[in-house]
Design an enzyme around this catalytic site. Structure first.
Site, short mmCIF file in Angstrom:
data_model
loop_
_atom_site.label_atom_id
_atom_site.label_comp_id
_atom_site.label_asym_id
_atom_site.label_seq_id
_atom_site.Cartn_x
_atom_site.Cartn_y
_atom_site.Cartn_z
N TYR A 142 0.86 -1.18 0.00
CA TYR A 142 0.00 0.00 0.00
C TYR A 142 0.89 1.22 0.00
O TYR A 142 1.82 1.33 0.81
CB TYR A 142 -0.90 0.00 1.24
N ASP A 237 9.57 2.98 -0.41
CA ASP A 237 8.52 3.64 0.38
C ASP A 237 8.70 3.26 1.85
O ASP A 237 8.28 2.19 2.28
CB ASP A 237 7.14 3.23 -0.14
N LYS A 265 4.36 8.99 8.71
CA LYS A 265 4.14 8.39 10.03
C LYS A 265 5.14 8.88 11.09
O LYS A 265 5.01 10.01 11.54
CB LYS A 265 4.08 6.87 9.88
C1 LIG Z 1 0.56 4.59 5.57
C2 LIG Z 1 1.30 4.37 4.33
C3 LIG Z 1 1.19 5.23 3.23
C4 LIG Z 1 0.16 6.33 3.17
O1 LIG Z 1 0.36 7.31 4.12
P1 LIG Z 1 -0.87 8.27 4.53
O2 LIG Z 1 -0.23 9.26 5.44
O3 LIG Z 1 -1.89 7.39 5.17
O4 LIG Z 1 -1.38 8.88 3.27
C5 LIG Z 1 2.04 5.04 2.16
N1 LIG Z 1 2.94 4.06 2.15
C6 LIG Z 1 3.08 3.20 3.18
C7 LIG Z 1 4.12 2.14 3.12
C8 LIG Z 1 2.26 3.32 4.29
O5 LIG Z 1 2.37 2.45 5.30
#
Ligand SMILES: *Cc1c(COP(=O)(O)O)cnc(C)c1O
Length: 427
Positions: A142, A237, A265
């Site tokens: 994701y 990511d 995060k």
């Molecule tokens: C949470 C997450 C996202 C998206 O971040 P948001 O702040 O919720 O838009 C993208 N990549 C990874 C790996 C994530 O865990």
């Protein structure tokens, strides 16, 4: 649950599914999500005064625990100087310098307000820099909810069994190739099938959004090699793994040097912050220097920078102690609950990298999304409800990682294992 129930009834009328982000709705595990009133350290209190040990940590950011005093103080001080200017501040440079020190692949960066914005912008840079259209991602990963990234995505998309998303035009989805994770041959085959057309490969270096799935030895290095050979960018990511699996994230843990990195995060300490950054030659494609456009009214917001600076500063200063503690407690709880499952004769595959892990109700091994999807999600739902009842709040999906914070204690871990033992006996 009386107040929580009343609040839920109101929320159902105001928000689709009663929530502002789908996985908060508990649809996958059953039961009703408590409404949170406050949190401190490792604990959440709901609107009816019940206390829970928190293992989802706001879905990742709260690595130092809730209402960590230096973070609270930093936000308070920043707020008194005004919540936003829409002009440059020293705090942006201060946080950026710390990020660059931890992530050598990042030579230049931009702050945005979410992980979604970070990955979306990184992909635009990759397409702009290469002049190519196709992107490669992996099943169960994701990367936020931008159009091109929802193909075979993890997190809520996996939880609710949605193969893609309505509202994403087929023409856009077709530009995304979703391949199995941990299968380098599939990536090589994609480059052979689309010579000169693939702009980038984007990967969760440790998958968290299909549950926790570590990379096979050499896999990430393989992605680096294949992308380099084919003139495509590698985007790692680290929105979830950054500052979590190590101070320098998966890049440091596995020794990889990507072209672009995304963060989110933890880097915002609980406030909305995303980062995309990487090699100067690619980042200088951005406006006002180059032709790739990207912007944000609240990007680098002073409150968010203050919370990020207090969090990252603390992690940097106490690196050895913090990550040793997270490792010790995470191993204890992950293995303790796995042991209780084994004793109860329940099939469980436990995957963990540092302070993130998943208990899959499956024989395992779980090395990709297909294998994760074999888990007994009914059984997970029962486990989740029993744990919540016992005062332990796990992420409400089999396809999400659990997180440890530095505020958790050995006693919390013991109580969690005891709760799991009770849950398994009842199953
Ligand atoms: C949470 C997450 C996202 C998206 O971040 P948001 O702040 O919720 O838009 C993208 N990549 C990874 C790996 C994530 O865990």
């Amino acid at each position: 649950m009386r107040r929580s129930q009343a609040l839920a009834a109101r929320a159902e009328k105001l928000f689709p599914g009663g929530v502002n982000s789908p996985v908060r709705a508990f649809r996958a595990v059953g039961g009703e999500p408590p409404f949170v009133e406050r949190a401190e350290g490792a604990y959440l209190w709901d609107a009816d005064g019940n206390r829970y040990i928190d293992y989802f940590g706001s879905w990742g950011p709260m690595i130092l625990g809730h209402a960590f005093p230096p973070v609270v103080e930093a936000i308070r001080e920043a707020a008194a100087r005004s919540a936003s200017f829409g002009a440059s501040t020293a705090a942006e440079g201060d946080l950026a310098e710390r990020i660059v020190a931890c992530y050598p692949a990042i030579e230049k960066l931009r702050f945005v307000s979410s992980g979604t914005e970070a990955t979306m912008s990184a992909i635009r840079v990759a397409r702009g820099a290469t002049g190519r259209k196709i992107i490669v991602k992996f099943e169960g990963c994701y990367h936020g909810h931008a159009d091109g990234l929802l193909v075979k995505a993890g997190s809520g998309v996996a939880t609710f069994g949605i193969p893609g998303s309505a509202g994403v035009p087929e023409e856009i989805a077709q530009l995304t190739l979703a391949l199995p994770f941990n299968d380098l041959a599939a990536v090589e085959a994609a480059f052979e099938a689309h010579p000169g057309e693939i702009a980038c490969v984007i990967v969760e270096p440790v998958v968290g959004n299909a549950g926790c799935i570590p990379p096979a030895p050499g896999y990430l290095q393989g992605l680096r090699r294949v992308t380099q050979k084919n003139g495509a960018l590698l985007i790692v990511d680290e929105v979830m793994t950054g500052f979590r699996v190590a101070l320098g994230g998966a890049c440091a843990l596995y020794g990889i040097d990507p072209d672009l990195v995304t963060l989110g995060k933890v880097v915002g300490g609980g406030l909305p912050v995303g980062v995309f950054g990487g090699k100067r030659v690619f980042m200088d494609q951005l406006a006002p220097l180059g032709p790739v456009y990207q912007a944000g009214t609240l990007s680098g917001n002073p409150l968010a920078m203050a919370a990020g600076l207090a969090t990252v500063g603390y992690l940097q200063k106490h690196e050895d102690e913090v990550y040793a503690r997270l490792e010790r407690l995470s191993a204890a709880v992950a293995e303790g609950v796995a042991g209780a499952a084994a004793q109860a004769g329940i099939a469980m595959a436990t995957n963990r990298v540092g302070a993130m892990w998943t208990w899959f109700f499956s024989e395992g091994p779980v090395t990709n999304y297909k294998e994760a999807a074999k888990s007994d999600t009914q059984r997970f739902g029962g486990f989740h409800r029993a744990m919540l009842e016992a005062g332990v709040w796990l992420p409400p999906s089999q396809f999400e990682a659990a997180f440890m914070s530095t505020a958790h204690t050995e006693e919390d871990v013991e109580r969690t294992i005891a709760a799991a033992r009770g849950a398994f006996q009842a199953q």
